[in-house]
Scaffold this active site. Structure first.
Site, PDB file in Angstrom:
ATOM      1  CD  GLU A 118      66.700  82.750  54.568  1.00  0.00           C
ATOM      2  OE1 GLU A 118      66.484  83.116  55.737  1.00  0.00           O
ATOM      3  OE2 GLU A 118      66.286  83.367  53.580  1.00  0.00           O
ATOM      4  CG  HIS A 142      63.761  78.414  51.982  1.00  0.00           C
ATOM      5  ND1 HIS A 142      62.518  78.901  51.624  1.00  0.00           N
ATOM      6  CD2 HIS A 142      64.655  79.248  51.390  1.00  0.00           C
ATOM      7  CE1 HIS A 142      62.668  79.969  50.870  1.00  0.00           C
ATOM      8  NE2 HIS A 142      63.960  80.196  50.700  1.00  0.00           N
ATOM      9  CG  HIS A 144      63.439  80.019  45.947  1.00  0.00           C
ATOM     10  ND1 HIS A 144      64.473  80.782  45.459  1.00  0.00           N
ATOM     11  CD2 HIS A 144      63.443  80.217  47.288  1.00  0.00           C
ATOM     12  CE1 HIS A 144      65.081  81.406  46.465  1.00  0.00           C
ATOM     13  NE2 HIS A 144      64.483  81.059  47.587  1.00  0.00           N
ATOM     14  CD  GLU A 172      45.523  60.906  49.858  1.00  0.00           C
ATOM     15  OE1 GLU A 172      46.220  60.751  50.875  1.00  0.00           O
ATOM     16  OE2 GLU A 172      44.576  60.163  49.565  1.00  0.00           O
ATOM     17  CG  HIS A 213      61.586  84.088  49.829  1.00  0.00           C
ATOM     18  ND1 HIS A 213      62.428  84.738  50.690  1.00  0.00           N
ATOM     19  CD2 HIS A 213      62.314  83.048  49.343  1.00  0.00           C
ATOM     20  CE1 HIS A 213      63.600  84.145  50.709  1.00  0.00           C
ATOM     21  NE2 HIS A 213      63.552  83.111  49.904  1.00  0.00           N
TER      22      HIS A 213
HETATM   23  P1  13P Z   1      71.554  80.866  50.601  1.00  0.00           P
HETATM   24  O1  13P Z   1      72.314  80.608  49.318  1.00  0.00           O
HETATM   25  O2  13P Z   1      72.314  81.765  51.538  1.00  0.00           O
HETATM   26  O3  13P Z   1      71.084  79.586  51.234  1.00  0.00           O
HETATM   27  O4  13P Z   1      70.245  81.702  50.208  1.00  0.00           O
HETATM   28  C1  13P Z   1      69.305  81.184  49.314  1.00  0.00           C
HETATM   29  C2  13P Z   1      67.904  81.513  49.680  1.00  0.00           C
HETATM   30  O5  13P Z   1      66.994  80.883  49.186  1.00  0.00           O
HETATM   31  C3  13P Z   1      67.627  82.592  50.668  1.00  0.00           C
HETATM   32  O6  13P Z   1      66.309  82.562  51.091  1.00  0.00           O
HETATM   33 ZN    ZN Z   2      64.968  81.633  49.557  1.00  0.00          ZN
END
Ligand code: 13P
Ligand code: ZN
Length: 275
Positions: A118, A142, A144, A172, A213
């Site tokens: 990314e 980023h 998950h 909050e 995602h």
């Molecule tokens: P990377 O291991 O390339 O960072 O990918 C993980 C991910 O969450 C892709 O969205």
């Molecule tokens: Zn991801």
């Protein structure tokens, strides 16, 4: 080597990865983190850079306002779990060329590899957020986040619907993200399309949701970016818990209550999302 790991930027980076792992947001290689170095960070780190940097790699995107800057980045396929345990293998420092369209590794990833898949998305969004914040933005993160992801299966995928659901899930929230969040529809990860779609959202918002995602946030420092991620995910968790009771939402924070919070805390809430 240990000198590098004791620099404030690297310590903050490793702590953030560990904190995200402890939250359960980073199964396997899930998630990625990038941090744009200050001049002081660069001065502290430069003595540890490789004498011979790796080759230049074209990113396929351009961020002219980031030419000559340096980033710490998690490696593609690397596990957040391992960042603290084996940082030299898991993360890298990259230098951006003057044109702002290529990078080269100057430290880290000792066993080979490249920055997160990314990285073009992070880089383009650093570019957008640096412009939007007058240079203050340094972190893109980023993760998950399970509850945010769950909501992308049941809520309409609009900025307004998600922002309102999150604002009303914890008192909050309108203080922490008065500007709201953007929502990016499901897209193939790691490509130029998701980079550009996210940039469109991040011109307006500090955070975006990637449908099915995860969550994508920005901030001026590690604590603020992590805190934003944490607040959004906790609000999503509360919404999921309330819906899971199976009785619908009987009472909530009303729109005028959100206005009252914003007034009291002196924040500029995005009025277009209020009824
Ligand atoms: P990377 O291991 O390339 O960072 O990918 C993980 C991910 O969450 C892709 O969205
Ligand atoms: Zn991801």
């Amino acid at each position: 080597m240990s000198g590098m790991l004791n620099t404030p930027a690297m310590k903050g980076f490793m702590k953030t990865c560990k904190d995200g792992w402890d939250q359960g947001w980073h199964e396997r290689n899930g998630g990625n983190l990038t941090y744009r170095l200050t001049d002081a960070d660069l001065e502290a780190m430069r003595p540890f850079f490789y004498a011979e940097p790796r080759e230049w790699v074209s990113m396929g995107v351009t961020g002219a306002n980031l030419g000559g800057s340096y980033f710490i980045a998690t490696g593609s396929g690397k596990y957040f779990r391992n960042v603290e345990l084996n940082p030299e293998d898991s993360v890298c420092v990259v230098e951006i060329n003057e044109a702002g369209d290529s990078y080269r590794i100057v430290w880290g990833l000792i066993n080979g590899g490249r920055p997160t898949s990314e990285f073009p998305t992070h880089f383009m969004n650093h570019s957008v957020r640096v412009s939007a914040t007058g240079g203050a933005c340094r972190v893109i993160y980023h993760a998950h986040t399970a509850n945010v992801i769950a909501l992308t299966y049941v809520l309409p995928l609009t900025d307004r619907d998600f922002t309102r659901a999150l604002w009303k899930s914890a008192t909050e929230c309108p203080v922490v993200f008065p500007g709201g969040v953007g929502v990016v529809p499901w897209m193939v990860p790691g490509g130029a399309d998701i980079a550009l779609a996210t940039c469109e959202k991040m011109k307006k918002y500090e955070a975006s949701i990637w449908a099915q995602h995860g969550t994508f946030v920005s901030g001026p420092d590690f604590d603020t970016a992590f805190g934003l991620m944490h607040t959004i995910e906790k609000a999503a968790q509360i919404h999921v818990l309330a819906l899971s009771c199976g009785m619908g939402i009987r009472q909530t924070i009303e729109d005028d209550d959100l206005r009252a919070i914003a007034r009291e805390f002196g924040v500029d809430i995005r009025e277009e999302f209020l009824d």
